[in-house]
Structure formats: C-alpha cells, structure tokens
Motif scaffolding. Structure first.
Motif, mmCIF file in Angstrom:
data_model
loop_
_atom_site.group_PDB
_atom_site.id
_atom_site.type_symbol
_atom_site.label_atom_id
_atom_site.label_comp_id
_atom_site.label_asym_id
_atom_site.label_seq_id
_atom_site.Cartn_x
_atom_site.Cartn_y
_atom_site.Cartn_z
ATOM 1 N N THR A 740 17.657 -70.148 21.645
ATOM 2 C CA THR A 740 16.945 -68.968 22.123
ATOM 3 C C THR A 740 15.523 -68.926 21.572
ATOM 4 O O THR A 740 15.289 -69.088 20.371
ATOM 5 C CB THR A 740 17.691 -67.696 21.695
ATOM 6 N N GLY A 741 14.584 -68.748 22.483
ATOM 7 C CA GLY A 741 13.195 -68.589 22.079
ATOM 8 C C GLY A 741 12.447 -69.860 21.789
ATOM 9 O O GLY A 741 11.276 -69.810 21.380
ATOM 10 N N SER A 742 13.070 -71.023 21.985
ATOM 11 C CA SER A 742 12.361 -72.280 21.717
ATOM 12 C C SER A 742 11.281 -72.515 22.772
ATOM 13 O O SER A 742 11.466 -72.246 23.958
ATOM 14 C CB SER A 742 13.346 -73.450 21.707
ATOM 15 N N LEU A 743 10.129 -72.983 22.320
ATOM 16 C CA LEU A 743 8.999 -73.197 23.225
ATOM 17 C C LEU A 743 9.228 -74.445 24.076
ATOM 18 O O LEU A 743 9.937 -75.387 23.688
ATOM 19 C CB LEU A 743 7.714 -73.360 22.416
ATOM 20 N N ALA A 744 8.584 -74.453 25.247
ATOM 21 C CA ALA A 744 8.581 -75.648 26.089
ATOM 22 C C ALA A 744 7.803 -76.761 25.395
ATOM 23 O O ALA A 744 6.939 -76.511 24.543
ATOM 24 C CB ALA A 744 7.958 -75.339 27.446
ATOM 25 N N LEU A 745 8.110 -78.006 25.735
ATOM 26 C CA LEU A 745 7.464 -79.141 25.074
ATOM 27 C C LEU A 745 5.955 -79.117 25.282
ATOM 28 O O LEU A 745 5.193 -79.479 24.381
ATOM 29 C CB LEU A 745 8.063 -80.448 25.597
ATOM 30 N N SER A 746 5.507 -78.709 26.453
ATOM 31 C CA SER A 746 4.061 -78.669 26.699
ATOM 32 C C SER A 746 3.372 -77.729 25.721
ATOM 33 O O SER A 746 2.293 -78.037 25.193
ATOM 34 C CB SER A 746 3.786 -78.234 28.138
ATOM 35 N N VAL A 787 2.096 -92.470 19.563
ATOM 36 C CA VAL A 787 1.849 -91.237 18.815
ATOM 37 C C VAL A 787 2.367 -90.031 19.585
ATOM 38 O O VAL A 787 2.997 -89.129 19.019
ATOM 39 C CB VAL A 787 0.343 -91.087 18.514
ATOM 40 N N LEU A 788 2.118 -90.022 20.902
ATOM 41 C CA LEU A 788 2.564 -88.889 21.722
ATOM 42 C C LEU A 788 4.088 -88.789 21.725
ATOM 43 O O LEU A 788 4.658 -87.700 21.543
ATOM 44 C CB LEU A 788 2.036 -89.037 23.144
ATOM 45 N N VAL A 789 4.777 -89.908 21.916
ATOM 46 C CA VAL A 789 6.238 -89.890 21.960
ATOM 47 C C VAL A 789 6.808 -89.554 20.579
ATOM 48 O O VAL A 789 7.762 -88.768 20.466
ATOM 49 C CB VAL A 789 6.773 -91.247 22.471
ATOM 50 N N ASN A 790 6.244 -90.145 19.541
ATOM 51 C CA ASN A 790 6.699 -89.810 18.189
ATOM 52 C C ASN A 790 6.537 -88.312 17.903
ATOM 53 O O ASN A 790 7.426 -87.662 17.338
ATOM 54 C CB ASN A 790 5.917 -90.608 17.151
ATOM 55 N N THR A 791 5.383 -87.775 18.313
ATOM 56 C CA THR A 791 5.113 -86.349 18.074
ATOM 57 C C THR A 791 6.083 -85.479 18.853
ATOM 58 O O THR A 791 6.614 -84.485 18.328
ATOM 59 C CB THR A 791 3.663 -86.022 18.458
ATOM 60 N N ALA A 792 6.313 -85.815 20.114
ATOM 61 C CA ALA A 792 7.246 -85.039 20.930
ATOM 62 C C ALA A 792 8.639 -85.049 20.309
ATOM 63 O O ALA A 792 9.321 -84.009 20.243
ATOM 64 C CB ALA A 792 7.289 -85.600 22.350
ATOM 65 N N TYR A 793 9.066 -86.205 19.828
ATOM 66 C CA TYR A 793 10.389 -86.305 19.214
ATOM 67 C C TYR A 793 10.467 -85.452 17.952
ATOM 68 O O TYR A 793 11.451 -84.719 17.725
ATOM 69 C CB TYR A 793 10.699 -87.764 18.902
ATOM 70 N N GLU A 794 9.445 -85.500 17.114
ATOM 71 C CA GLU A 794 9.439 -84.714 15.886
ATOM 72 C C GLU A 794 9.441 -83.210 16.193
ATOM 73 O O GLU A 794 10.128 -82.427 15.529
ATOM 74 C CB GLU A 794 8.217 -85.082 15.050
ATOM 75 N N LEU A 795 8.657 -82.821 17.216
ATOM 76 C CA LEU A 795 8.608 -81.406 17.573
ATOM 77 C C LEU A 795 9.961 -80.921 18.068
ATOM 78 O O LEU A 795 10.431 -79.836 17.690
ATOM 79 C CB LEU A 795 7.538 -81.173 18.633
ATOM 80 N N LEU A 796 10.597 -81.705 18.944
ATOM 81 C CA LEU A 796 11.901 -81.309 19.462
ATOM 82 C C LEU A 796 12.922 -81.215 18.333
ATOM 83 O O LEU A 796 13.726 -80.274 18.277
ATOM 84 C CB LEU A 796 12.366 -82.306 20.521
ATOM 85 N N THR A 797 12.915 -82.176 17.442
ATOM 86 C CA THR A 797 13.846 -82.143 16.317
ATOM 87 C C THR A 797 13.620 -80.909 15.455
ATOM 88 O O THR A 797 14.576 -80.284 14.949
ATOM 89 C CB THR A 797 13.695 -83.413 15.473
ATOM 90 N N GLY A 798 12.359 -80.542 15.319
ATOM 91 C CA GLY A 798 12.051 -79.402 14.480
ATOM 92 C C GLY A 798 12.477 -78.064 15.057
ATOM 93 O O GLY A 798 12.850 -77.151 14.308
ATOM 94 N N VAL A 799 12.463 -77.928 16.401
ATOM 95 C CA VAL A 799 12.753 -76.612 16.986
ATOM 96 C C VAL A 799 14.172 -76.488 17.527
ATOM 97 O O VAL A 799 14.709 -75.376 17.612
ATOM 98 C CB VAL A 799 11.738 -76.270 18.101
ATOM 99 N N VAL A 800 14.797 -77.618 17.917
ATOM 100 C CA VAL A 800 16.144 -77.515 18.499
ATOM 101 C C VAL A 800 17.164 -78.397 17.791
ATOM 102 O O VAL A 800 18.318 -78.484 18.210
ATOM 103 C CB VAL A 800 16.129 -77.848 20.006
ATOM 104 N N GLY A 801 16.743 -79.128 16.768
ATOM 105 C CA GLY A 801 17.676 -79.990 16.061
ATOM 106 C C GLY A 801 17.750 -81.368 16.704
ATOM 107 O O GLY A 801 16.880 -81.761 17.497
ATOM 108 N N PRO A 802 18.782 -82.124 16.385
ATOM 109 C CA PRO A 802 18.903 -83.490 16.908
ATOM 110 C C PRO A 802 18.844 -83.528 18.439
ATOM 111 O O PRO A 802 19.476 -82.738 19.119
ATOM 112 C CB PRO A 802 20.267 -83.956 16.396
ATOM 113 N N SER A 803 18.038 -84.479 18.958
ATOM 114 C CA SER A 803 17.904 -84.659 20.401
ATOM 115 C C SER A 803 18.380 -86.052 20.783
ATOM 116 O O SER A 803 18.302 -86.995 19.992
ATOM 117 C CB SER A 803 16.447 -84.472 20.839
#
Length: 839
Positions: A740-746, A787-803
């Motif tokens: 709940t409330g997690s931001l979109a990747l963009s 860098v973009l893919v690494n960053t996206a992965y880190e962001l997703l892990t940070g807000v929703v946990g394991p992806s």
C-alpha cells in the motif's frame, strides 16, 4: 557415374545473401556436370532438409560424385565442462520448443554424412555458416550465426538439446555409424573453425553473398579443367576471404589432397597449363587461384615430364603480372627458339613474398614518391582500381599523411615530405608483415601428427576464466590479465612458440627466451602467464600502444606455432606502427615461410625432404578495447537473453528504426509462491540509444489485486515504451508483491535522477555522444543501462522487498530491434511481449 548436388539455403534471422549463395554455387557446379537440386527458404525446414539428404543417399550409386552445400546460420551450445554441440538453423528453427528442437545437430549431420559415404566414397560437403556469434563494426557485414541462442518460443540449452539427441538415438538414430575420428571418405569445406565467425557482405559485383561462397564459386568457375587439390583451392579461398575479414579462416578437412570432386590425389601445386602469347610471353592458367604471385619463378616442362626435378626443363618463366584467371610471365627458353608444345606445363621453383595492396591518394604532391617507394618493397604494391584492400594512405585538410585500416587511422599525420613518406612506407611494411603472418596456416600436404591442446583466458585473483579462440573482447586496463596454455597430448616431443600480432601490427615473440620454441615432452604443458617467483598464475597485462587511435576496438592475434622440430622464429619480431631484417636459410618449410615474412625475400619451392619439420598453426583472435569495461549489472533475471558483451559493444552504431512501440501482451502467473502475496505489481524499464546516442528511457508500473495461481493478468497489451529507437532496445521486467502506498517505478527513478551515480552515468553518455570515440560511447551506453537497471532493482527492493527479475534482453539494430511477438516461459510464469514499428 553421375554427379549430384544438394544445395540448401535457409535465409533466416536477418541474413539476406543466402539465396544468392545458392545461385552462385549452382552456376559453379552445373558446368562441371552436376545435377543440382535446390532446397531454399521457405522449404528448407528441418524435415525438408533431412528428407532431401536421405533421398540423396538412397539414390546414390558407388561411383557417383555427391555434393551437399548449406548456407545459413549456425548455432553453438556449450556445456559447463566445455563440450560443444553445434547445429545448423533451418527455416522453422523459431518453432522449436522443449520437446521439438528444430535445429539439425552435428551428431545428426555426421550420421547423414556416414550414410552418404557408405554409398559412395566421393562426397564433398560445404558449410557456409558459423557457430560463434561475433560482431563487426562494419554495418554491411552480417555474421552467419545467431546473435543469441533464443528462438521465438523457447531458449535451448546444451542439456536440453543433448537430451533430445539421446531421444533420437533411442528412437533409432544410428549414431554408431559415425567414424570416431572424422569421415575418411568425405572432403569437408567449412567457412571457419567452430569458435570462429563467417560473414556475408556485398561482393565486388555488388551482390550480397557469403564470403566463403563468393570466393569458392569464383574459384570453381575459374579452375574448371585444371587438376588441383582441395587443399590448394581452399588455401587460395582463405587468402581471398581474409582480404575482407582477417579473422575468418576457411578450412578443409578430410582427404584434402584429392582432386576436386574426384577420389584421385593431386599435388598441392601440380604443373600449370601453359598458353603461348608470343615468342617470349606465356600465360600460366589458373595461377592466381593457386597462390602464384608477381615475381614467382617457374620451370617450363614438356607434357610428358613428371616434375621440375628430372632435369628436362625447356626453360624458365618469371611472373610479371596477374590476370583474373591466369598469370602473365616472361619466358626464357634454353636453348632459344624452341617451340613450346601445347601440353607444356609450368612447375613453380621459387615463390615471391605476399604483397599487400595499398590504396594511395590519387592527387597529392607526394603520390609519385609514395608509389616509387612502395614498388621497391616486395611486400607492398599500389592497389589497382578494382582491387579490394583494407589499408590506405589518407590525406587530411593540412596535407598530412596517415595510414588507415578498417578500424580507422593508426597514427597522427606525418608531414608530406621525404621523411613523412619514409615513415608511412615503413608503417605499411610492418602492416604487410603482420598481415602475412596472420594468414599463416599449416602445410596440408604434411600435417602435424601430434595432438596439442591450446587454452587461454582471463586471470583474476589467481583464478582463470577460459575464453573462446575467436571473438572475445578484452579491455586495455590494469586489471585485465590473460594467460595462454599449451599441452602436448601426443606421444612425441613438440616445440611451441607464441607470437603476438598487436593492435599496432607489432610482432612480438612471447616465448622469446626459447627462440626455437618451448620443448614439450608428451603430457607436458607450458603456461604463459605463470609467475615462477610466486609459483602462481598471475597472467600478463594487456595494454594499448601510445599514439594508436582510440576511436574503436582493434583486433589482436596470438599465433600458437607448434612443430615437431625446433624452428627459430626470432627474426619475425618487429616494432609496431610508429617508428626494421635478417634472412635465414634452412630446409624447414616453416622457417622459410617465416624468414620470407621477416625479410621479403623469395623462397625456393620444391619437394619436402624426408626430415622436414611438420607444423600446425593455431590462431587466437580477439578484440582489444582502449576503454575501461562497462559497469556490470547486479540484478538477476529468470530469463536473460542479452547477447554477449562483444556483440553488444562491437555492433555498428547509428542504425535507427524510427519509432517503436513495446507492449506486454500477456503475463500468466502459474504459481505465486515466489511472491507470497495476492497483490502484485509488474515494473518495466525500456532504454534505447535515442537521438544522437543520448540514452532515452521509460519506466512503467502495473498493479493487480487478488492474483491466484493460473491467473492471466489483464494486461490488455499495455504500452511500456513508445518512441525512437537507435542502436539497441534494452528491456527489463520485474514482478513484486505490491504494498500500500508504494510509488510507481517512474516516480522512484525521478527521485534518484539527482543521485551522483545515476546522474553521472546519463551525463557521461550525453557528453560523450557529441565528441568521444565510438568505443567510449558504446561502453558508456552499456554502463548507463547497467546503472539504470541496478538502480531500479535497488529501488524496488527498498520499497516492496524482494522482487523477481522476470525478463531481461537487449535487442539490436541488426535484429531490427526484435520487431514481432516474443513468448517466454520463466519459472512459474508465462510472458509475452511485442515490438511493433509505428508511424
């Protein structure tokens, strides 16, 4: 006796010259009496090829001459322990799945070949394809191998295809009919080694064709009526092909001493027919295709003579220039005034060094001086208007002179004076010597009988990573270290020398402490890169020479020369382009060849002594980049179909498809165990080179509630990218539990655009795109994507946990950016996406 040829052409996956290949071979074989059957796209399916092959065998008689020819893509799968499984790619290859592999493996092809040779011993097979997907920056060249081992519906692995081969054997494939060591009855002409690449490009007539087929079909037409061996013909073909691509080395296997399409043996250079043009002028028919060069000397014999050694020569002839299918020669008869009989033949007694054709500026004050200096060098000649050459002398806006090859300029311009001309010609001489050495191959008439295994690879922290013998990409950086290992697996001593031909054409004897070769007893190994003081494998560093243009990666070659006797190769060493020879006389054929490359002197030709050294040449070709390697991706995906790094970094830049639309058409969650949640989100990032090489990306997030096992998510062809595409199209897709409330990747990425790492990667590419060398831009683009893919992965892990990394690919311009529908089956999911060209 009848002559039959089955010509197969599968024009798939971006190839455009295959049908021309088949047509050229038909034109070459029909005058030789072959009844030709064509099997081409769209009928060159797996079943179609197997049926035609089996019918050819069933209809064959014992005295028939059979030819099987294939043009198209090749594929290669490797097991973790290094074993190879090779295959050709029929028209329906993309319809393969886990239960029905539509490629035709080398196991099946060898069984089919055994079936043919059981019916007749006169069989020739020709494969114009390759099994290693390498790339060239030349946009008009296409490699004849799949850029990725991934058909549209399923990705094969070594294990999955091997399992299907085992099933074929269980169902009756007579695998035991294959000879254990090659088929002794079949001549096999191949475009390159299993780890090498073959290419198609526009030939001298403006026709798109495979390099092997173009050279072979011309050679067959021009040698019709001449008695020559397959070894001699393929040697000529190899020289022609390497005029375009130095690293493609066509080979002939099996009974290569046979006369073409016969079972009788022919000398490597049998006597050439003579045509009289005047009292002191003759033509040697077929000479250019047999390696004859200007300056070669011949003994002229009557037709009943058997060789040039029986003392009955009528006279001598020296080749003055080459014609398309003959050599013009100055004749000197002893005594003068004799009539040359119609059955006279010419036998070569001495050979001139190979000459490098160099394109010169047509209008320049020093052009005449360049020509005068070049013609005094036996290994150089000015290129004629219709002669293909990859080396030229260019003039800049200030009138400066520079030597340029396919990769670009080799040095800063010299002033257009006598000193500058001397420096340019000296550089050209070094290039000619290195080019001749790169083309060195073993003597097919006296093959080395010993078994020698060559390995090489990277060294990191004492651990070695094996590399393929062709097509690898290294980086000229401090932590890039390599090793070479040679193991004698035979039962007699051998001598091994390692010779490096660097990016500046510098020739260096790596085994310089043993100028006649490192002696290896049976079972012994030699490792270049082993540190004796530390007693460990440290490897040796690779470096980029000072003053060499850094705009693109350049080829480097290490030749492994193996002989059964000592041969001094120290005379070969030469400095690279920037800035000189010693003759050697010995009856060793290898030593004579090496001395000729080093000095440019002629060498005698004649029967080999009984104790002549036998030798083999094993080339290792790779590309060296002057840049640091790109940033590595840390994210892991269930399906990762990116082409190998050399393919991505060496692919031509600047190709654009206009605007593309990328949509996720379907996603089925078969089991939701990895996420442990009924609410999931799907995130996607698409990245492309964009306008002027500056990266453009788009991120999308889709959310779904109450997802159960087996649910088909209501994607409705959701659009994840719409816009221009240039050079490449990168796609990354993740599936995560939704919170709940997690931001979109963009939105998450927008917040991180000010991050120094992310901002720096994008800014680096933007700056490089305007002024930096192509090599640096390609590395920066790949690094920005990482860098973009690494960053996206880190962001997703940070807000929703394991992806779950669902899917990753990089679609190249050479593949038309993957336009079409793609179905994949990652673990626990089914995934379909589409790439469409839009107005």
């Amino acid at each position: 006796m009848t002559r039959k040829a089955l010509l197969i052409g599968a024009q798939t996956h971006g190839l455009s010259g295959v049908l021309n290949d088949v047509g050229a071979m038909e034109q070459a074989l029909t005058p030789r009496g072959f009844d030709v059957q064509r099997l081409v796209t769209p009928y060159a399916t797996r079943a179609g090829i197997l049926d035609a092959y089996e019918k050819l065998a069933a209809d064959a008689d014992a005295d028939d001459a059979l030819v099987v020819y294939y043009s198209g893509h090749g594929g290669r799968l490797r097991s973790p322990d290094g074993r190879d499984l090779q295959f050709i790619v029929p028209d329906d290859y993309a319809d393969s799945d886990e239960d029905d592999f539509r490629g035709i493996t080398d196991v099946e092809l060898s069984v089919l070949l055994a079936t043919l040779t059981e019916r007749t011993p006169n069989v020739t097979v020709i494969f114009d394809c390759c099994h290693a997907a390498h790339m060239s920056r030349q946009p008009d060249r296409r490699v004849k191998a799949l850029l990725r081992n991934a058909p549209a519906r399923w990705r094969p692995t070594y294990e999955s295809v091997e399992q299907q081969v085992r099933k074929l054997v269980a169902d009756g494939l007579p695998i035991d009919r294959r000879p254990l060591i090659g088929n002794p009855h079949a001549v096999r002409v191949v475009a390159c080694s299993p780890s090498g690449s073959s290419w198609e490009t526009v030939n001298r007539d403006g026709v798109e064709m495979g390099l092997l087929t173009d050279a072979l079909s011309r050679a067959l037409r021009e040698t019709d009526g001449l008695r020559i061996s397959w070894a001699a013909l393929v040697d000529a073909i190899r020289r022609e092909v390497q005029t375009f691509v130095a690293s493609q080395r066509p080979e002939v296997e099996g009974p290569s001493g046979r006369q073409l399409f016969e079972t009788d043996e022919a000398d490597a250079l049998d006597g050439l027919p003579v045509a009289v043009d005047g009292p002191d002028r003759i033509r040697l028919l077929g000479a250019p295709l047999l390696g004859v060069r200007t300056g070669d000397e011949f003994a002229i014999m009557r037709g009943d003579a058997t060789s040039s050694q029986d003392g009955s020569a009528m006279g001598t002839a020296v080749v003055t220039h080459l014609l398309p299918a003959a050599a013009a020669a100055q004749l000197r008869l002893t005594p003068p005034g004799q009539a040359v009989p119609s059955d006279a033949r010419a036998y070569r007694t001495s050979a001139a060094p190979p000459a490098l054709a160099v394109r010169l500026p047509s209008e320049h004050p020093v052009t005449a001086e360049l020509v005068e200096s070049i013609v005094r060098r036996p290994m150089l000649r000015p290129a004629e208007q219709d002669v293909e050459t990859t080396v030229e002398v260019t003039v800049d806006e200030q009138g400066g002179l520079a030597v340029r090859d396919e990769a670009g300029p080799l040095h800063l311009p010299y002033r257009p004076n006598a000193a500058g001309v001397g420096a340019v010609v000296a550089n050209l001489q070094r290039i000619a010597q290195a080019t001749a050495l790169r083309r060195l191959s073993g003597d097919p008439s006296r093959p080395l009988r010993q078994s020698v295994r060559t390995e090489w690879g990277r060294v990191r922290d004492g651990r070695e990573t094996p590399l393929a013998s062709s097509g690898e990409l290294l980086f000229a950086q401090a932590d890039e270290r390599i090793f070479f290992r040679v193991t004698n697996e035979g039962d007699r001593d051998v001598f091994v020398s390692l010779v490096d031909i660097g990016v500046s054409y510098r020739i260096t004897l790596l085994t310089h402490s043993d100028p006649s070769g490192v002696r290896l007893e049976p079972g012994a190994s030699y490792t270049y890169g082993w540190n004796e003081d530390r007693n460990e494998l440290t490897g040796v560093a690779v470096s980029w020479p000072d003053g060499i243009d850094m705009s693109a990666p350049r080829p480097e070659t290490v030749l492994v020369l193996v002989s059964d006797g000592p041969v001094d190769v120290s005379s070969l060493q030469r400095p690279g382009v920037r800035a000189g020879g010693r003759s050697a006389t010995t009856r060793s054929g290898l030593a004579r060849l090496l001395a000729q490359i080093a000095t440019g002197a002629t060498r005698e030709v004649g029967p080999a002594p009984a104790d002549q050294v036998r030798y083999a040449v094993q080339p290792i070709d790779f590309m060296l980049s002057p840049t640091p390697p790109p940033t590595a991706e840390r994210a892991v995906f269930l399906v990762d179909e990116r082409p190998a790094r050399p393919i991505r970094l060496l692919s031509p830049r600047g190709a654009s498809a206009g605007k593309l639309a990328v949509r996720i058409a379907e996603l089925v969650v078969h089991r939701n165990r990895a996420l442990g949640s009924a609410d999931i989100r799907v995130d996607a990032v698409v990245l492309t080179g964009g306008s002027g090489g500056q990266p453009v990306y788009r991120a999308e997030t889709m959310r779904f509630s109450n997802v159960r096992d087996g649910d088909r998510l209501p994607m409705d062809n959701v659009l994840i990218y719409h816009g221009p595409a240039e050079d490449f199209l990168d796609i990354a897709v993740w599936v995560s539990r939704d919170t709940t409330g997690s931001l979109a990747l963009s939105s998450l990425l927008e917040e991180r655009l000010t991050d120094p790492v992310v901002h720096g990667a994008v800014a680096e590419v933007a700056g490089l795109a305007m002024s930096a060398p192509h090599a640096a831009v390609a590395v920066a683009l790949m690094g920005a994507g990482a860098v973009l893919v690494n960053t996206a992965y880190e962001l997703l892990t940070g807000v929703v946990g394991p992806s779950v990394g669902l899917y990753r690919t990089s679609l190249l311009a050479q593949e038309q950016f993957g336009i079409g529908r793609h179905v994949r089956h990652p673990q626990d999911f089914s995934f379909t996406f589409c790439v469409d060209e839009v107005a």
